[in-house]
Design a protein around this motif. Sequence first.
Motif, PDB file in Angstrom:
ATOM      1  N   SER A 245       0.835  -1.191   0.000  1.00  0.00           N
ATOM      2  CA  SER A 245       0.000   0.000   0.000  1.00  0.00           C
ATOM      3  C   SER A 245       0.875   1.248   0.000  1.00  0.00           C
ATOM      4  N   ASP A 247       0.561   5.495  -0.063  1.00  0.00           N
ATOM      5  CA  ASP A 247      -0.293   6.682  -0.028  1.00  0.00           C
ATOM      6  C   ASP A 247       0.580   7.915  -0.223  1.00  0.00           C
ATOM      7  N   ARG A 270      -1.282  -3.429  -3.642  1.00  0.00           N
ATOM      8  CA  ARG A 270      -2.739  -3.569  -3.624  1.00  0.00           C
ATOM      9  C   ARG A 270      -3.428  -2.221  -3.642  1.00  0.00           C
ATOM     10  N   LYS A 271      -2.750  -1.246  -3.092  1.00  0.00           N
ATOM     11  CA  LYS A 271      -3.444  -0.003  -2.832  1.00  0.00           C
ATOM     12  C   LYS A 271      -2.566   1.170  -3.225  1.00  0.00           C
ATOM     13  N   ASN A 273      -2.805   5.380  -3.375  1.00  0.00           N
ATOM     14  CA  ASN A 273      -3.563   6.607  -3.190  1.00  0.00           C
ATOM     15  C   ASN A 273      -2.688   7.758  -3.677  1.00  0.00           C
ATOM     16  N   VAL A 298      -7.224  -1.195  -4.841  1.00  0.00           N
ATOM     17  CA  VAL A 298      -7.707   0.138  -4.481  1.00  0.00           C
ATOM     18  C   VAL A 298      -6.877   1.190  -5.209  1.00  0.00           C
TER      19      VAL A 298
END
Lengths: 643, 470
Positions: A245, A247, A270-271, A273, A298
């Motif tokens: 992930s 961000d 997976r993620k 942002n 995501v």
Amino acid sequence: MGHDSGSSAGAGVESLSLDLLAHALAGVRDPRDRKSCRLASRAFARAEAASRRAARVLRREALPRALRAFPALSSLDLSACAGLDDASLAAALPVRLARASGVGWRGLEALVAACPRLEAVDLSHCVAAGDREMAALAAAGLRELVMDKCLGITDVGLAKVAVGCPGLQRLSVKWCREISDIGVKLLAKKCPELRSVDISYLKVTNESLRSVSTLEKLEDIAMVSCLFIDDDGLQMLSMCNSLQSIDVSRCHHVSSLGLASLIDSQRFLRKINAAHSLHEIETCVLSKLSTIGETLTVLRLDGLEIFASNLQAIGSTCKNLVEIGLSKCNGVTDDGIVSLVAHCCDLRTIDVTCCHLLTNGALAAIAENCRKIECLRLESCPFISEKGLEPIATLCSHLKEVDLTDCRINDAALQHLASCSELLILKLGLCSSISDEGLVYISSNCGKLVELDLYRCSAITDDGLAAVASGCKKIRMLNLCYCTQITDAGLKHVSALEELTNLELRCLVRITGIGITSIALGCTSLIELDLKRCYSVDDAGLWALSRYSQNLRQLTITYCQVTGLGLCHLLGSLRCLQDVKMVHLSWVSIEGFEMALRAACGRLKKLKLLGGLRSVLSTELLQMLLACGCRVRWVDKPLVYEG
Amino acid sequence: MDLSQNHIHNQSAANLYYQFGSDNSFPGLGTQQQFPPFTSPFGASPSTNIPHMDWNPATMLDNLTFIEEKIRQVKDVIHTMVDSGGQLSCHQGEIAQKKQVVNADLTCLIVQLISTAGSLLPSLKNSSFLRHPAAGHMDMANHVGPSSGLVPNAMTVSEENKEDMCSPEDYEELFKGWTDGTIKEGIEIGNVLVEEQDMKDGDEGKDGENLPPGSCELLQLEKDEILAPHTHFCSICGKGFKRDANLRMHMRGHGDEYKSPAALAKPPRDASAEHELVKRYSCPFVSCKRNKLHKNFQPLKTILCVKNHYKRSHCEKSYTCSRCHTKKFSVMADLKTHEKHCGRDKWLCSCGTSFSRKDKLFAHVALFQGHTPALPSEEPKTCSDQISHAGSHQESTKVPNSMGSSFMWGASSGDNNALDIKGFDGCNDDFLSTANFGSFNLSFGPADGFTGEPSGGSFSMLPSEHFQSA
């Protein structure tokens, strides 16, 4: 479920073993149901006492009793506990102390000494926590530590934690603005087990990412609004290839190139942002997405310039997307959404807030392709109407959350939505054409509704509330601000919502103390109540609240017609009250304020008061408030009557 | 610098010009103020001083004759200028040339006059101060003198020599020395001695001109000179000063004659040094790398360098830091620099090591297992920058008590306790520092006492005991 088992099988339950009962209780999730079980049978009470692992303490006095009653507790949430101090902490457990501004290092030291097994601590928003508190905690050898917005923590505190907790796996230092590259570097060196790191809003530079990139087990990194981080930093971060992930939202100096170089080395991501960071998503990123197309679930791209071709590329490469965020993206059109959802049939959450160009066509495509959709945020999509919502409602039966704020929909749209019986959250703010009729549709079938937002739905009357109260018994959060037609009769209906925790009644000029009394009597779980500009609410309402709403934590009575007596009684008796906004209480004398605040001193954490009181209230009182960890916001707004 | 020099040059030239009186074209208030010191040597010195002196009348007569001859020449030149000035037909360039000639000649005259007068004074008779430069300038003057009869030649020659002569500056220096010399006290003037040193250097520099270009002038001061605490002494009361400027300020108290702008003016020694060869210094300590006998000799650049080097390398470190009591220095300035930072090592490790910079501490912590940055109160032993005074110390002890134990984070925790303990340390330090100061003063005692003796005369005994023991 809990109610039934408790009442019908009182005697039989006694014969079952504690293990079995505990196993049965594990299936009972709702705390109210559990309470019913406990009350129905001592056996259940014993079983729960023996098996209970988590507790959330609301009042300081209850803490020792709770600890005695539940010896198996492994997690303790003290974030709602008013007036928590060092003494209370002397014997506690894995702790969530969020917003416990009264806790100091002595208490934490005692806590650490008392709980050798302590593994996770959440100190978030303990704004006064500093290095000394960290030093006390570091002795515990924690695995998880959240210290968001502990403003006093510096590199030294972080170093204490890093050296004291070599097995640290998860750390969040969000908003700890004193932490710099030097601290992060030491952290990375001393805590090789770190899996999750949150350095959001820190003034750290690429050097920190260079240090962090040496963490071999790192899976999750958040660096929201790290303004000194740029593409070079992401390039360094690409050293660690186990990331799941990332961000980088609001990192304004990160561009597509940096993100592409980071994605390129990852296999398990997976993620992502990237909201409000890149200006637009360029082809270099889109082409690299293919390397993680299988794993990515995501993707948040809020605030970027996104065109239909971009969405098509994303849709065709990231087929397993579960959530996509496109809020405030310029250029998102029906075509783009159509090409995106054509391949992403697993999408459960779509956020297209403020995508002004979207029409019913996009909704039709979503309904057709994403049958599993659960959350749809459509705020400020003005071209959406009941015709678009019809296919959604009929085809997507899993829909749980719909945000239609400012969407100009009407009762017909609600009639369609009513078929979504799983609906939990419904936001209809600013939809002024919605009337009682629509609410009747909703309440007829959406019995699981937990949150209903009717902000400025000015056509709503008491009858609508009657329908809601009878059909949607589970509602916890209800916003009725500026629904000016509502009277005490409407509140009488609302009082039937036993589970209501948050109620906002701002500017309901017709309600009086009688309505508030009925709310206080009925909604015993009430935690937050907003009565700002309810000009007719008087002391009677406060008396009722102080007597019956023992769980009330946040209260806004700005502009209410209350006197010093009522205020004193309120603040003196509500033991959970932490946050009170009371500006422009024209009928309360200075002595009234003084007395009331003295009565509540030690429990309050936040106050909002008229600026003029600052010089009038005694300095002793203000110092006392400060010493008890209460922050006062002084407001200098003029007295203006509206509504 | 050059501009100001030229200005001084022109001004003094104009001054003389006016004084010789043939033309009033350069009058000025500023220049008139300088008359008294100028006129007095002209009028009085030869006649009044003659009876006291053991001087060579033949030399004196020669000098005066030369001066007379010179004055006549200058007058001639100026006469021609007056004549041609009336016709207004002369070229500007020609006038300028003549002015230059006049300037050169007048400067020459002044130098001659002063050296003649100066040689009459008993206190300066034996000092090399006037003897050497006087001789040097005499040579110059003699060299210029005869050839100045032919105007073009004189002009070229004087222009050639102007650089070397630096007439106004040298003049001022000489003049200053002369006025110092007229002070009746028979004390050997420290100031003069220093200048003697400088002039000797200058002589060496002149000798060095014969050496191949690029080579520098190498000087070696003796240990005593290096360690002398004061290098400028009042010729009247004997008080010593580190700086000549301070001495000049001090001299004002001895009478109005020391208040004149000329007496207070900074002697432009540096300006004349500019034209000299680069000076380099050798440390007198044999086998030191800075000693000229060392095979890898590295010279020192200034006298200050020599002083600091010698003290740092070859003297006992007698100044102890009053805070940490461990760091010692032989140069006072080093101690002061250290004291500015001493105790600033606020970045402490749990092992007791302190660092002045956070990154250094964190690098240390990263390197050693189990070490952590210490919170201020955790290490009562270590010294910290917040060494508080007694007052704040007492206050800080009171605060936690009054706050009660169960209060919030910041207010009662941490810092106050930190201050508390540090405050204790601070007191300790203060106590020791005063004791140290006492000893420090003692060490300076002999030097101060010494300067009070007017007839001590030589620098050899000046250094205090610990210097000599080094």
